[in-house]
Structures are given as C-alpha cells and as structure tokens.
Motif scaffolding. Structure first.
Motif, PDB file in Angstrom:
ATOM      1  N   TRP A   1       0.839  -1.211   0.000  1.00  0.00           N
ATOM      2  CA  TRP A   1       0.000   0.000   0.000  1.00  0.00           C
ATOM      3  C   TRP A   1       0.873   1.260   0.000  1.00  0.00           C
ATOM      4  N   GLU A   2       1.946   1.259   0.790  1.00  0.00           N
ATOM      5  CA  GLU A   2       2.831   2.430   0.854  1.00  0.00           C
ATOM      6  C   GLU A   2       3.503   2.685  -0.488  1.00  0.00           C
ATOM      7  N   ARG A   3       3.943   1.625  -1.171  1.00  0.00           N
ATOM      8  CA  ARG A   3       4.570   1.826  -2.484  1.00  0.00           C
ATOM      9  C   ARG A   3       3.579   2.400  -3.484  1.00  0.00           C
ATOM     10  N   VAL A   4       2.356   1.908  -3.460  1.00  0.00           N
ATOM     11  CA  VAL A   4       1.347   2.418  -4.385  1.00  0.00           C
ATOM     12  C   VAL A   4       1.040   3.881  -4.078  1.00  0.00           C
ATOM     13  N   ARG A   5       0.962   4.202  -2.821  1.00  0.00           N
ATOM     14  CA  ARG A   5       0.657   5.585  -2.462  1.00  0.00           C
ATOM     15  C   ARG A   5       1.769   6.533  -2.907  1.00  0.00           C
ATOM     16  N   VAL A   6       3.009   6.125  -2.702  1.00  0.00           N
ATOM     17  CA  VAL A   6       4.128   6.944  -3.154  1.00  0.00           C
ATOM     18  C   VAL A   6       4.061   7.147  -4.669  1.00  0.00           C
ATOM     19  N   GLY A   7       3.759   6.080  -5.401  1.00  0.00           N
ATOM     20  CA  GLY A   7       3.648   6.208  -6.851  1.00  0.00           C
ATOM     21  C   GLY A   7       2.546   7.152  -7.275  1.00  0.00           C
ATOM     22  N   ARG A   8       1.416   7.102  -6.581  1.00  0.00           N
ATOM     23  CA  ARG A   8       0.304   7.987  -6.922  1.00  0.00           C
ATOM     24  C   ARG A   8       0.671   9.440  -6.633  1.00  0.00           C
ATOM     25  N   LEU A   9       1.318   9.698  -5.513  1.00  0.00           N
ATOM     26  CA  LEU A   9       1.718  11.070  -5.196  1.00  0.00           C
ATOM     27  C   LEU A   9       2.737  11.585  -6.202  1.00  0.00           C
ATOM     28  N   ALA A  10       3.679  10.737  -6.599  1.00  0.00           N
ATOM     29  CA  ALA A  10       4.661  11.165  -7.593  1.00  0.00           C
ATOM     30  C   ALA A  10       3.999  11.468  -8.931  1.00  0.00           C
ATOM     31  N   ALA A  11       3.020  10.656  -9.324  1.00  0.00           N
ATOM     32  CA  ALA A  11       2.316  10.910 -10.575  1.00  0.00           C
ATOM     33  C   ALA A  11       1.537  12.223 -10.511  1.00  0.00           C
ATOM     34  N   MET A  12       0.903  12.500  -9.371  1.00  0.00           N
ATOM     35  CA  MET A  12       0.184  13.755  -9.214  1.00  0.00           C
ATOM     36  C   MET A  12       1.126  14.940  -9.331  1.00  0.00           C
ATOM     37  N   ALA A  13       2.291  14.845  -8.714  1.00  0.00           N
ATOM     38  CA  ALA A  13       3.264  15.934  -8.792  1.00  0.00           C
ATOM     39  C   ALA A  13       3.738  16.139 -10.227  1.00  0.00           C
ATOM     40  N   ALA A  14       3.978  15.036 -10.949  1.00  0.00           N
ATOM     41  CA  ALA A  14       4.430  15.153 -12.336  1.00  0.00           C
ATOM     42  C   ALA A  14       3.370  15.802 -13.214  1.00  0.00           C
ATOM     43  N   ARG A  15       2.101  15.416 -13.020  1.00  0.00           N
ATOM     44  CA  ARG A  15       1.031  16.023 -13.819  1.00  0.00           C
ATOM     45  C   ARG A  15       0.907  17.507 -13.537  1.00  0.00           C
ATOM     46  N   ALA A  16       0.959  17.886 -12.257  1.00  0.00           N
ATOM     47  CA  ALA A  16       0.842  19.300 -11.912  1.00  0.00           C
ATOM     48  C   ALA A  16       1.991  20.103 -12.495  1.00  0.00           C
ATOM     49  N   GLN A  17       3.200  19.544 -12.453  1.00  0.00           N
ATOM     50  CA  GLN A  17       4.340  20.263 -12.994  1.00  0.00           C
ATOM     51  C   GLN A  17       4.237  20.385 -14.513  1.00  0.00           C
ATOM     52  N   ALA A  18       3.758  19.349 -15.183  1.00  0.00           N
ATOM     53  CA  ALA A  18       3.590  19.413 -16.635  1.00  0.00           C
ATOM     54  C   ALA A  18       2.560  20.466 -17.025  1.00  0.00           C
ATOM     55  N   GLU A  19       1.452  20.526 -16.280  1.00  0.00           N
ATOM     56  CA  GLU A  19       0.443  21.533 -16.584  1.00  0.00           C
ATOM     57  C   GLU A  19       0.991  22.940 -16.373  1.00  0.00           C
ATOM     58  N   ALA A  20       1.747  23.131 -15.299  1.00  0.00           N
ATOM     59  CA  ALA A  20       2.329  24.446 -15.055  1.00  0.00           C
ATOM     60  C   ALA A  20       3.310  24.824 -16.152  1.00  0.00           C
ATOM     61  N   GLN A  21       4.127  23.854 -16.602  1.00  0.00           N
ATOM     62  CA  GLN A  21       5.087  24.128 -17.663  1.00  0.00           C
ATOM     63  C   GLN A  21       4.376  24.469 -18.957  1.00  0.00           C
ATOM     64  N   ALA A  22       3.260  23.786 -19.239  1.00  0.00           N
ATOM     65  CA  ALA A  22       2.498  24.085 -20.456  1.00  0.00           C
ATOM     66  C   ALA A  22       1.941  25.497 -20.413  1.00  0.00           C
ATOM     67  N   GLN A  23       1.430  25.910 -19.263  1.00  0.00           N
ATOM     68  CA  GLN A  23       0.909  27.261 -19.143  1.00  0.00           C
ATOM     69  C   GLN A  23       2.008  28.293 -19.318  1.00  0.00           C
ATOM     70  N   LEU A  24       3.173  28.039 -18.715  1.00  0.00           N
ATOM     71  CA  LEU A  24       4.281  28.981 -18.866  1.00  0.00           C
ATOM     72  C   LEU A  24       4.745  29.047 -20.314  1.00  0.00           C
ATOM     73  N   SER A  25       4.793  27.910 -21.008  1.00  0.00           N
ATOM     74  CA  SER A  25       5.200  27.905 -22.409  1.00  0.00           C
ATOM     75  C   SER A  25       4.206  28.662 -23.266  1.00  0.00           C
ATOM     76  N   ALA A  26       2.910  28.439 -23.013  1.00  0.00           N
ATOM     77  CA  ALA A  26       1.893  29.161 -23.776  1.00  0.00           C
ATOM     78  C   ALA A  26       1.987  30.660 -23.538  1.00  0.00           C
ATOM     79  N   LEU A  27       2.272  31.028 -22.302  1.00  0.00           N
ATOM     80  CA  LEU A  27       2.386  32.446 -21.974  1.00  0.00           C
ATOM     81  C   LEU A  27       3.598  33.061 -22.656  1.00  0.00           C
ATOM     82  N   ALA A  28       4.701  32.292 -22.732  1.00  0.00           N
ATOM     83  CA  ALA A  28       5.917  32.822 -23.339  1.00  0.00           C
ATOM     84  C   ALA A  28       5.758  33.023 -24.838  1.00  0.00           C
ATOM     85  N   THR A  29       4.929  32.207 -25.504  1.00  0.00           N
ATOM     86  CA  THR A  29       4.751  32.322 -26.949  1.00  0.00           C
ATOM     87  C   THR A  29       3.637  33.277 -27.334  1.00  0.00           C
TER      88      THR A  29
END
Length: 463
Positions: free
Chosen positions: A111-139
C-alpha cells in the motif's frame, strides 16, 4: 467489476480464483512487486474471492471487531478500483477476509509503495500543466502599442484659443481656414449665456445659463461664445472624465474617451493574470514534489535508526493509564521494557508499576520535530520479574505537553547472561488481536487512536 461485487453481496459465492494454498503463496510473492493501484486492486479482489464472503458479512465482521468500519459501498469502490483506500480500511478488509496477521505487514508495504507512486504521478502532472501554461504564456504575442489617439472631448470641438477680436485675437484667414466652424459672436451677456446653455445642454455639464450670464455680468464685458464654451468644456471635461473613470472602474465598461486604452489595459491584465496563475501552479507542483520526496521511505543505511515507519497506536491524557500483560522466562535475571513513541510531543512522563509494585519511570525526552519516532527503554528491577512467567505492566500519566502515546512495546529478558526478546505488543486500532492477546486497555480518557508516519533519526545523529 462493480456489478459483480454488488451481486456477490447477497449471494456470497463468486467462485474460486487461483485455487488454494499455491494461489495464496503466489499472492504473497506478488505483493512484493506491487507498485500500481491496479495491481493492488487485483490482489485485493483475489482475497475477496477466496474468502467466499459477502460485502454485508465483511461489514458485520468489522463492526464486531470494533475497529475501522467497512461500509459495503466503500468495499465495492475499493474492489472495483474506483477509490484508493486508506490503509486502515484495507487492513480491516483483509482481516475480514481472514488474512493471517503475519501477512499484513507485506500488504501495508505494498500500500505504501502504491501511495508513493500515486503522489509522484500527481506531482508530475501538476508540474507538466504548469510548464504548459508557462510555455503558452511565453509564446503569446505581446500587445502592440496603439496608434496615437486624437483626444475626444466632451462638448464641442472648439479646443483652440478663441481668435475673435473681442478676446484680443485675430480672426484666422487664408487658405484651409474653416470659418464656418467658428460660432457666431454674441452681442450681449444674455446671448452668450444662452448660447453656452444651448451648446452644453445634454452633455452632463454643470454650468447653467444663469451661471454663465452671472459670470459675464460680473466681468463687465461680453463673453464670446468660444470663451464661454471653453469654460463650460473645461468643467465638463473634468466631470465627464471623472464619470468615465468611475463607470469603467465600477462596471468594467469604458466610455468613449478611453475605450482603446481600456481595451489594451484589459488584455494586459488578462496576460498578467495568466502569468500569476501559471506561477502559482508551478509553485504548487514544486511543493507537491517536495512533499512526495519527504514522504517516500528512505532505506536505512545501518540498523533500525533512520528508517521510515508507519505505525498505529494510542495515547491518554491526565488521569489516564494503560495496562497490559507480557510473558517472560521465570529464569530471567532482568527485564527491559522498550516503547516506541511519537517524540514530537514533549515532556511525556509516566510512572511504571509491575504487578502492583513501582518499577520505574518513563522520563521526558527532548522534542523531535524532524524525526519523530523514538525508542525509549527502561530496565526493570530484577526483583519484580525474577521467577515470574507473566508481568502486568501499568503506565500512569504524570505529565506531557499533550498526552502520553505508545505504539509498540518490546520486552527483552536476560537469561544465562544473554539478552533476547521475550514478548512484543503492537498497540493500536489496527492490531486489536495483539491487544486482546495481552489484555491491553486504556484506563481513563483516551486522547488518540490512529496511524502516524514518521522516520527515526539517521544513524550518524544528524538532525
């Protein structure tokens, strides 16, 4: 999957998967490699099928055990993969399926390994969305400066000094001069006031005919229409500009005088807000990533200190105490009692009695903020344990910043000069069987019963 679970609720027979002990051993081996939610759901479903029990019976078993409740809807969502369960719910479900206690730690690690994986995936998605917004803003193409605007005046278009002879000026002449645009010259103050009133009415200007006439009479000379108009226009421009600013600020609808400028400013504000949102999203992703990094268990470099531990326990406050019974070898020449505690709560102190005899004190420990798990040991007097097969221990609250907590007790004994483990008591709502086997109970007010996730201090003593 969800429909099958609902049907199994009343039937209680959904067949066998995997077949017997070999399947159980395979499931145990599979637990060690589980890192994804789907894999954990599959193994939980296998346990449910092997248990050959309905969701209603699982709920009843959990209610009789008195620990974490198991609503049927919660179990159905967990087994269908619609909801990631809390660890306490999963453990209660496994106990309801009669999974042996010695196998539960492997499930908790999965259960702990799965939870860590889910939290890491959430962080990666949030960072990707933020990067996309910054890229769109820069262009995004920045707003182009607007062309020079001709001031739009409220009232008439006469904005140049009055060239009439009455005001000391010279009438314009020559090619390109638009003499028709000049207003006719008034002959008397009354005519000047009337002309000013006619030109300014409907523009929202405060100067009235009486005011214009009074001003002209006080000066003792006739005012030309251009001068009266300039005075009226000057006041009107101030009032109308103020009105335009107020309406644009209050309703977001610019007046004619500032329409182009407001449009550019609106686009600028929109881009600034987009930038702010993107920055906030990026910071949120970074913070979530940091939390994931802090939560991920780090393996110890040597021995128990420094390891990440998830454990459940209990606590009691002033006027409270805990009592339990442990077994020892009658041939012992000494007994040591070790308690796992949350050292983030300071000044925990309690008195110890063994079989009704005072045997020591749990002394206060320094508060630990970064690594809150601590193991504290007390050596009991040999006289209270010599020749006895069981010891009834009572811990009585003395003082604390909050309460006195306990998660695990390890009893060591000295026999023939060597120390060995005699008994272990795992305290907490997820270990009711262990508590019952040792007669564990809290006397008085219980202030905490739940799970904590901390680390031990690193082995080199760093904070």
């Amino acid at each position: 999957m969800g429909g099958d679970l609902e049907a199994a609720e009343d039937v209680g027979d959904v067949g066998d998967v995997g077949g017997g002990g070999d399947a159980g051993a395979g499931s145990a081996r599979g637990l060690e490699s589980v890192t994804r939610h789907e894999e954990l759901v599959r193994l939980l479903a296998e346990q449910f099928v092997r248990a050959d029990v309905s969701l209603r019976e699982l709920q009843a078993r959990a209610d009789r055990a008195g620990g974490t409740r198991l609503p049927r809807a919660t179990c159905a969502d967990m087994l269908a993969g619609r909801r990631f369960p809390k660890k306490a719910v999963m453990v209660a479900f496994l106990r309801g399926c009669r999974v042996p206690e010695q196998r539960l730690p492997a499930w908790e690690r999965a259960w702990e390994r799965v939870r860590v994986g889910r939290l890491a995936a959430m962080a990666a998605r949030a960072q990707a969305e933020a990067q996309a917004q910054l890229s769109a803003l820069a262009t995004t193409t920045p707003p182009q400066p607007s062309a020079a605007r001709t001031p739009v005046h409220f009232g008439t278009s006469a904005t140049t000094p009055d060239p009439s002879p009455a005001n000391g000026g010279t009438a314009p002449s020559g090619p390109g001069t638009n003499t028709a645009a000049l207003p006719p010259q008034p002959d008397t103050p009354a005519e000047a006031a009337g002309q000013a009133q006619r030109e300014t009415n409907g523009q929202g200007l405060p100067k009235t005919a009486e005011q214009a006439q009074q001003d002209a009479a006080e000066q003792g000379q006739p005012k030309a229409a251009g001068q009266a108009q300039r005075e009226a226009d000057g006041q009107g421009l101030r009032d109308a500009s103020e009105q335009t600013w107020q309406e644009a600020s209050g309703l977001g609808q610019p007046r004619v005088g500032g329409q182009a400028e407001q449009g550019v400013d609106g686009r600028g504000r929109g881009r600034r807000w987009s930038f702010v949102v993107a920055v906030i999203a990026s910071l949120t992703a970074a913070a979530l990533g940091l939390l994931v990094g802090l939560w991920v268990p780090h393996p110890a470099t040597s021995g128990p200190p420094g390891r990440f531990v998830v454990d459940d326990g209990r606590a009691f406050g002033p006027g409270g105490a805990s009592r339990f019974t442990v077994t020892v070898d009658p041939a012992n020449t000494g007994v040591r009692l070790t308690r796992r505690l949350d050292a983030g709560i300071g000044r925990q102190q309690a008195g110890i009695t063994v079989n009704g005899t005072p045997a020591g004190t749990w002394q206060p420990l320094p508060v630990q903020r970064a690594h809150r798990w601590q193991d504290q040991s007390v050596d009991l007097p040999p006289s209270v344990s010599a020749g006895r097969r069981s010891l009834t221990v009572v811990n009585t609250f003395v003082s604390s910043d909050q309460d006195f907590n306990e998660f695990l007790y390890v009893v060591e004994q000295q026999v023939d000069g060597a120390w060995e483990t005699a008994d272990t008591l795992d305290v907490g709502p997820e270990h009711l069987d262990a508590e019952a086997a040792h007669g564990y109970e809290i006397i008085g007010p219980q202030t905490f019963a739940g799970t904590q996730e901390f680390t031990y201090p690193p082995p080199d003593g760093r904070p």
